[in-house]
Design a protein around this motif. Sequence first.
Motif, mmCIF file in Angstrom:
data_model
loop_
_atom_site.group_PDB
_atom_site.id
_atom_site.type_symbol
_atom_site.label_atom_id
_atom_site.label_comp_id
_atom_site.label_asym_id
_atom_site.label_seq_id
_atom_site.Cartn_x
_atom_site.Cartn_y
_atom_site.Cartn_z
ATOM 1 N N ILE A 15 0.861 -1.182 0.000
ATOM 2 C CA ILE A 15 0.000 0.000 0.000
ATOM 3 C C ILE A 15 0.895 1.229 0.000
ATOM 4 C CG2 ILE A 15 -1.789 1.277 1.208
ATOM 5 C CD1 ILE A 15 -2.748 -1.368 0.105
ATOM 6 N N VAL A 16 0.788 2.023 -1.030
ATOM 7 C CA VAL A 16 1.593 3.234 -1.146
ATOM 8 C C VAL A 16 0.805 4.392 -0.530
ATOM 9 C CG1 VAL A 16 2.800 4.792 -2.706
ATOM 10 C CG2 VAL A 16 2.620 2.360 -3.273
ATOM 11 N N TRP A 17 1.331 4.917 0.557
ATOM 12 C CA TRP A 17 0.679 6.024 1.276
ATOM 13 C C TRP A 17 1.305 7.326 0.786
ATOM 14 C CZ3 TRP A 17 -2.935 5.678 5.477
ATOM 15 C CH2 TRP A 17 -3.259 6.902 6.053
ATOM 16 N N LEU A 18 0.534 8.064 -0.008
ATOM 17 C CA LEU A 18 1.001 9.343 -0.527
ATOM 18 C C LEU A 18 0.610 10.477 0.405
ATOM 19 C CD1 LEU A 18 -0.065 8.631 -4.208
ATOM 20 C CD2 LEU A 18 2.244 8.524 -3.293
ATOM 21 N N THR A 19 -0.691 10.615 0.658
ATOM 22 C CA THR A 19 -1.216 11.555 1.653
ATOM 23 C C THR A 19 -2.370 10.860 2.357
ATOM 24 O OG1 THR A 19 -2.899 12.567 0.220
ATOM 25 C CG2 THR A 19 -0.666 13.483 0.105
ATOM 26 N N ARG A 20 -2.972 11.559 3.279
ATOM 27 C CA ARG A 20 -4.106 10.982 4.014
ATOM 28 C C ARG A 20 -5.244 10.604 3.075
ATOM 29 N NH1 ARG A 20 -5.308 11.641 9.513
ATOM 30 N NH2 ARG A 20 -7.444 11.197 10.100
ATOM 31 N N GLN A 24 -2.917 4.112 -2.509
ATOM 32 C CA GLN A 24 -3.172 3.212 -3.618
ATOM 33 C C GLN A 24 -2.370 1.932 -3.486
ATOM 34 O OE1 GLN A 24 -1.407 6.132 -6.628
ATOM 35 N NE2 GLN A 24 -0.725 4.191 -7.497
ATOM 36 N N PRO A 25 -2.922 0.809 -3.991
ATOM 37 C CA PRO A 25 -2.188 -0.457 -3.947
ATOM 38 C C PRO A 25 -1.197 -0.548 -5.098
ATOM 39 C CG PRO A 25 -4.355 -0.810 -4.884
ATOM 40 C CD PRO A 25 -4.282 0.647 -4.517
ATOM 41 N N LEU A 26 -0.156 -1.318 -4.900
ATOM 42 C CA LEU A 26 0.852 -1.496 -5.935
ATOM 43 C C LEU A 26 1.455 -2.887 -5.810
ATOM 44 C CD1 LEU A 26 2.733 -0.293 -8.176
ATOM 45 C CD2 LEU A 26 4.282 0.356 -6.307
ATOM 46 N N GLN A 27 1.473 -3.623 -6.924
ATOM 47 C CA GLN A 27 2.182 -4.899 -6.955
ATOM 48 C C GLN A 27 3.595 -4.643 -7.472
ATOM 49 O OE1 GLN A 27 0.489 -8.002 -9.399
ATOM 50 N NE2 GLN A 27 1.505 -9.610 -8.215
ATOM 51 N N ARG A 68 2.428 -2.436 4.733
ATOM 52 C CA ARG A 68 1.943 -3.794 4.567
ATOM 53 C C ARG A 68 0.413 -3.761 4.437
ATOM 54 N NH1 ARG A 68 4.515 -8.320 6.096
ATOM 55 N NH2 ARG A 68 5.796 -7.173 7.612
ATOM 56 N N PRO A 69 -0.164 -4.483 3.483
ATOM 57 C CA PRO A 69 -1.625 -4.436 3.318
ATOM 58 C C PRO A 69 -2.361 -5.013 4.524
ATOM 59 C CG PRO A 69 -0.560 -5.355 1.367
ATOM 60 C CD PRO A 69 0.488 -5.283 2.432
ATOM 61 N N THR A 70 -3.438 -4.377 4.889
ATOM 62 C CA THR A 70 -4.395 -4.878 5.874
ATOM 63 C C THR A 70 -5.783 -4.637 5.305
ATOM 64 O OG1 THR A 70 -4.611 -2.760 7.033
ATOM 65 C CG2 THR A 70 -2.844 -4.239 7.777
ATOM 66 N N PRO A 71 -6.816 -5.324 5.799
ATOM 67 C CA PRO A 71 -8.167 -5.060 5.292
ATOM 68 C C PRO A 71 -8.581 -3.599 5.425
ATOM 69 C CG PRO A 71 -8.148 -7.115 6.503
ATOM 70 C CD PRO A 71 -6.787 -6.497 6.695
ATOM 71 N N LEU A 73 -6.562 -0.894 5.361
ATOM 72 C CA LEU A 73 -5.871 -0.121 4.327
ATOM 73 C C LEU A 73 -6.396 -0.475 2.939
ATOM 74 C CD1 LEU A 73 -2.170 -0.229 5.600
ATOM 75 C CD2 LEU A 73 -3.692 1.753 5.556
ATOM 76 N N TRP A 74 -6.730 -1.755 2.731
ATOM 77 C CA TRP A 74 -7.249 -2.151 1.429
ATOM 78 C C TRP A 74 -8.588 -1.469 1.150
ATOM 79 C CZ3 TRP A 74 -5.408 -3.923 -2.849
ATOM 80 C CH2 TRP A 74 -6.268 -4.417 -3.827
ATOM 81 N N THR A 75 -9.434 -1.336 2.150
ATOM 82 C CA THR A 75 -10.712 -0.633 1.983
ATOM 83 C C THR A 75 -10.481 0.811 1.562
ATOM 84 O OG1 THR A 75 -11.878 -2.048 3.561
ATOM 85 C CG2 THR A 75 -12.786 0.152 3.199
ATOM 86 N N MET A 76 -9.437 1.439 2.070
ATOM 87 C CA MET A 76 -9.141 2.829 1.732
ATOM 88 C C MET A 76 -8.497 2.964 0.351
ATOM 89 S SD MET A 76 -7.582 3.900 5.448
ATOM 90 C CE MET A 76 -7.200 5.586 4.988
ATOM 91 N N ALA A 77 -7.816 1.900 -0.104
ATOM 92 C CA ALA A 77 -7.006 2.029 -1.322
ATOM 93 C C ALA A 77 -7.571 1.302 -2.524
ATOM 94 C CB ALA A 77 -5.595 1.508 -1.044
#
Length: 358
Positions: A15-20, A24-27, A68-71, A73-77
């Motif tokens: 999970i790429v955290w750019l701002t609040r 976005q997710p990234l493989q 690291r992805p979590t449910p 963070l995934w919901t947000m991204a």
Amino acid sequence: MWSTERTISDGDVVIVWLTRDMIQPLQIQAAKDFNSRFGNYRQSDFIGIPYGSKVGAKNGKGFVHLLRPTPELWTMALPHRTQILYIADISFITSYLNIHKGSTVIEAGTGSASFSHSVIRTIGSSGHLWSYEFHEARAEKAREEFTRHGFLDIVTLTHRNVCKDGFTVTDTADSLFLDIPAPWDAIAHAKTALRKDCITRICCFSPCMEQVLRTVNALKRIGLHGDNHVPVPLKIGEISERLKKAEARREVKRLRQIAQNQAKGKRKREDGEDGEGEAEGKRVKTEEEKGDEVVEMMQETIDDGEETQVDEPETEKMSVSKVMSEVRGHTSYLTFASLMPAHPSMAPQLDDFELYFT
């Protein structure tokens, strides 16, 4: 499952955290770059660094965090294919459906798979999720995500219209969640899919009261009965109000300290100057009165009915985080029901059970 290693590897989902508001997710693919408004990054540079690291751009003018992805963070991204369930709704549903490790769960309406990822974490490798999606393109996208995230041994995704064709399992699920346009058409099929040897639960997610009423009527038409009460998601506006009042109290303390410090400074200068004692005393008093007036004005803005004690100095505290003033959710209705197992002596009347709406 998502990677549990300490460091990032090629092929991992991060999970790429750019701002609040920009997540976005990234493989990870070593041969590619990642471009954003905060700079350009070589994905090969991401490999081998620990999750949670702050990575700077090539030009040194920006940075991102790799999480690291979590449910949550995934919901947000996640990429939105449909309207999704947010954490406030998911936690409420998971609790009321009594979903836990080892549970078998049926979900009708996979959508963007926000709810699915949270359920998968909750049930663990000893449980199983049957997910149904009537839209073929959305079903394929969700299947690709489950494959990429390593969830295929926990979730079975089926492209199917459960309202017409029903579910592919019988007497299997501990709980069942319906997030479809017409849940009343799937109620009879849902009863067939639930276990009959223990208490099982159903939840229907509906955006309006008209749909709730049709769902309840459908439950009654097939012989179900019980009390009807439909909750709406809780509001948390009180949290932001408390924060505002706390900020106002701190501002009062700050202004009083400023006034006291100014008064002390004036007194020191007064003692050091001869022949001006009386005039300086009057000027210091004037400054003190002004400071008190400002503090009184600030105190009037705190309308919480409590006395604010600011006379004694307190240990200085630092706020390192704040509660979000709003939690994302939907103004919708959740209808819950429980299927009670029949007594052994009532085996011929197995279809008769009580339904409780919460």
